[in-house]
Design an enzyme around this catalytic site. Structure first.
Site, PDB file in Angstrom:
ATOM      1  CD  GLU A 234      12.467   4.236   8.796  1.00 42.39           C
ATOM      2  OE1 GLU A 234      12.284   5.273   9.475  1.00 42.39           O
ATOM      3  OE2 GLU A 234      12.613   4.220   7.571  1.00 42.39           O
TER       4      GLU A 234
ATOM      5  CD  GLU B  81      10.284  13.139  11.752  1.00 46.12           C
ATOM      6  OE1 GLU B  81      10.991  12.634  10.887  1.00 46.12           O
ATOM      7  OE2 GLU B  81       9.152  12.735  12.009  1.00 46.12           O
TER       8      GLU B  81
ATOM      9  CB  CYS C 156      12.508   9.205   8.823  1.00 47.12           C
ATOM     10  SG  CYS C 156      13.017   7.925   7.703  1.00 47.12           S
TER      11      CYS C 156
ATOM     12  CE  LYS D 245      -1.650   3.057   2.617  1.00 47.87           C
ATOM     13  NZ  LYS D 245      -1.637   4.195   1.698  1.00 47.87           N
TER      14      LYS D 245
HETATM   15  P1  ADP Z   1       3.770  10.825   6.687  1.00 50.95           P
HETATM   16  O1  ADP Z   1       3.880  11.782   7.807  1.00 50.95           O
HETATM   17  O2  ADP Z   1       5.034  10.366   6.103  1.00 50.95           O
HETATM   18  O3  ADP Z   1       2.712  11.162   5.672  1.00 50.95           O
HETATM   19  P2  ADP Z   1       1.980   8.808   7.661  1.00 50.95           P
HETATM   20  O4  ADP Z   1       2.265   7.950   8.833  1.00 50.95           O
HETATM   21  O5  ADP Z   1       0.810   9.722   7.737  1.00 50.95           O
HETATM   22  O6  ADP Z   1       3.342   9.531   7.417  1.00 50.95           O
HETATM   23  O7  ADP Z   1       1.805   7.927   6.351  1.00 50.95           O
HETATM   24  C1  ADP Z   1       2.621   6.841   6.046  1.00 50.95           C
HETATM   25  C2  ADP Z   1       1.764   5.768   5.404  1.00 50.95           C
HETATM   26  O8  ADP Z   1       0.791   5.354   6.335  1.00 50.95           O
HETATM   27  C3  ADP Z   1       1.001   6.225   4.162  1.00 50.95           C
HETATM   28  O9  ADP Z   1       0.986   5.178   3.213  1.00 50.95           O
HETATM   29  C4  ADP Z   1      -0.377   6.461   4.705  1.00 50.95           C
HETATM   30  O10 ADP Z   1      -1.387   6.303   3.724  1.00 50.95           O
HETATM   31  C5  ADP Z   1      -0.484   5.359   5.726  1.00 50.95           C
HETATM   32  N1  ADP Z   1      -1.516   5.572   6.747  1.00 50.95           N
HETATM   33  C6  ADP Z   1      -1.943   6.727   7.266  1.00 50.95           C
HETATM   34  N2  ADP Z   1      -2.944   6.516   8.154  1.00 50.95           N
HETATM   35  C7  ADP Z   1      -3.140   5.167   8.205  1.00 50.95           C
HETATM   36  C8  ADP Z   1      -4.021   4.307   8.928  1.00 50.95           C
HETATM   37  N3  ADP Z   1      -4.896   4.777   9.787  1.00 50.95           N
HETATM   38  N4  ADP Z   1      -3.929   2.974   8.708  1.00 50.95           N
HETATM   39  C9  ADP Z   1      -3.028   2.480   7.847  1.00 50.95           C
HETATM   40  N5  ADP Z   1      -2.180   3.235   7.129  1.00 50.95           N
HETATM   41  C10 ADP Z   1      -2.228   4.563   7.307  1.00 50.95           C
END
Ligand code: ADP
Length: 486
Positions: free
Chosen positions: A256, A390, A290, A181
């Protein structure tokens, strides 16, 4: 708005069980070029049912795939590596369009991303088991290493290809199948890699890709007992939610998460090398990695020299659209990202920080208002947001220190423990400081430590598990003990 990428030539659908499919509902969402705000493509908005289909496809493919030899799997992974390198320019341009990073960096990422596949192609052959001397003459103890089964990964937008391949390569090399995903902002590069995987000859269902609603997709991945392992790269906030979700089926996780890297420059450092390392670590990908240096601690004796040389270099950086020649700093990924940087800089200046250079958005002719000047700030203090959060932007805050112990204490005063950096010419200090820093990755006179053959990962709230090197193979294998009575 114009459709910029030709749907005929750029694959936008999802790959499930070897078929290119859209969402069952027919829904799609827009992919924007962060530099121009143009819609460059639309991709399927999938949810639980498509994710279930992808998991089913991965489960169906697993028995046969897991029985192939490591050599056969390695051949396909190497082929995918070669196809990515063949298409390096095309993939890089696509990445710059959807992510914004300078083209040279995007090319670098394609090669870096491909290198994980090349590494895994070989490392898969070393999935060694063991025999252990037993305590009875008629017993034998065998330790087998087997693939875990259906795996999944959830990845971020800052490295749209490398964050996938560093999980995909070892997962497939060990005989697992995977559901990927990618991040909502950058699915096109990921889909392009899936397309090359089909060309490489991976059997249907071994590598599946689902784009769409993160919450729904995540819920299905954790609720579905067929999924045995999930690897996530992203924010600490989402990572903590996933830890909770993993309790349902006790799904194995590698995480990570965020980082807040300190960068220490000692009096005895090669200042020019430290400046070079700081530029590489801080401003790559517009500061959106990161492992980016986020806090600079510079010893009294070299503070002025380091700060002025760093500001000179930063002033010379070319800001603009990533596709343009010579650009080193592109747009930030979205408006929220720029607003966060502005908030951190405003907070720092209101608490006594002095902007040495940068400190504001830059407007670039005709482009979106998403460019932030590479910035250096003097005299940051622990009370500032920039000290604890961050920034994820091109801002280097500097603070003076007098003693080694002081710098180490400040560096370790964080909930994060991903990457850290320090510069010194003193060999015994290198070992002493490396041992004292509470971080999973340490750049000793090195601003760019990431590489396929080394373990990458953090401690504290930066997550658990390691990617890269021989260590990642533990994440994608089960250890089974056979007690054999002769
Ligand atoms: P960033 O700050 O790098 O955008 P996120 O943690 O928001 O970090 O996103 C990293 C990944 O996690 C993306 O692929 C995002 O779609 C996914 N993501 C965000 N929310 C959820 C959730 N509730 N469940 C599963 N995946 C999620």
């Amino acid at each position: 708005m114009p459709q910029v990428l030709d749907q005929q030539s750029v694959q936008t659908r999802n790959l499930i069980g070897g078929d290119w499919v859209g969402a069952a509902s027919g829904e799609e969402f827009d992919i924007l070029d962060p530099a121009t705000d143009e819609i460059i493509a639309r991709v399927p908005r999938c949810g639980r049912s498509e994710t279930r289909d992808a998991i089913d496809a991965a489960a169906k493919a697993f028995p046969e795939w897991s029985r192939t030899t490591a050599q056969e799997r390695g051949k396909l992974l190497r082929r995918l590596y070669e196809l990515m390198m063949r298409d390096q320019d095309r993939l890089a341009e696509l990445m710059t369009r959807e992510q914004g990073k300078p083209l040279a960096e995007a090319k670098g990422e394609v090669a870096y991303g491909a290198s994980f596949l090349e590494w895994a192609a070989d490392e898969g052959r070393r999935m060694y088991g063991e025999t252990i001397p037993a305590n009875f003459p008629d017993k034998r103890i065998l330790v087998l290493r087997q693939p875990v089964g259906v795996t999944a990964c959830i990845t971020p937008w800052n490295f749209p290809i490398a964050m996938i391949t560093r999980k995909l390569g070892p997962a497939l090399a060990c005989g697992n199948t995977m559901v990927v995903k990618p991040a909502e902002d950058t699915p096109l590069s990921a889909i392009a890699v899936a397309e090359l995987a089909v060309e490489a000859g991976f059997p249907p269902g071994v590598f599946n890709i689902v784009t769409g609603n993160p919450k729904e997709i995540g819920e299905e991945l954790f609720a579905n007992p067929a999924v045995r392992k999930i690897s996530f790269t992203g924010s600490t906030e989402v990572g903590k939610m996933l830890i909770k979700q993993s309790a349902q089926n006790v799904t194995r996780l590698s995480l990570e998460l965020g980082g807040h890297a300190p960068f220490i420059v000692f009096d005895d450092a090669d200042v020019d090398a430290a400046v070079k390392g700081a530029i590489a670590s801080k401003y790559r990908n517009m500061g959106q990695t990161c492992i980016c240096a986020n806090r600079f601690y510079v010893q009294d004796g070299v503070y002025d020299a380091f700060a002025s040389k760093l500001a000179d270099e930063v002033n010379r950086m070319k800001v603009g659209r990533g596709l343009e020649d010579g650009v080193q700093v592109g747009p930030l990924i979205n408006d929220a990202a720029v607003e966060k940087v502005e908030k951190h800089v405003a907070d720092a200046t209101s608490k006594g920080g002095r902007v040495r250079t940068g400190g504001e958005r830059i407007s670039v002719d005709g482009l979106a208002d998403r460019f932030y000047a590479p910035t250096v700030i003097d005299d940051f203090t622990p009370e500032m947001l920039i000290n604890t959060e961050e920034t994820f932007g091109p801002v280097a805050p500097l603070r003076r220190f007098a003693k080694e112990e002081e710098a180490i204490a400040w560096a370790n005063d964080s909930i994060y423990g991903l990457a850290s950096y320090f510069y010194t010419r003193d060999a015994s200090r290198i070992m002493r400081v490396a041992e004292a820093l509470e971080y999973g990755i340490i750049g000793a006179n090195d601003g760019g430590p990431s590489t396929a053959q080394a373990p990458f990962g953090g401690i504290k709230q930066s997550g658990y598990g390691r990617e890269g090197g021989k260590y990642v193979m533990d994440e994608y294998t089960e250890i089974k003990y056979v007690s054999w009575q002769l």
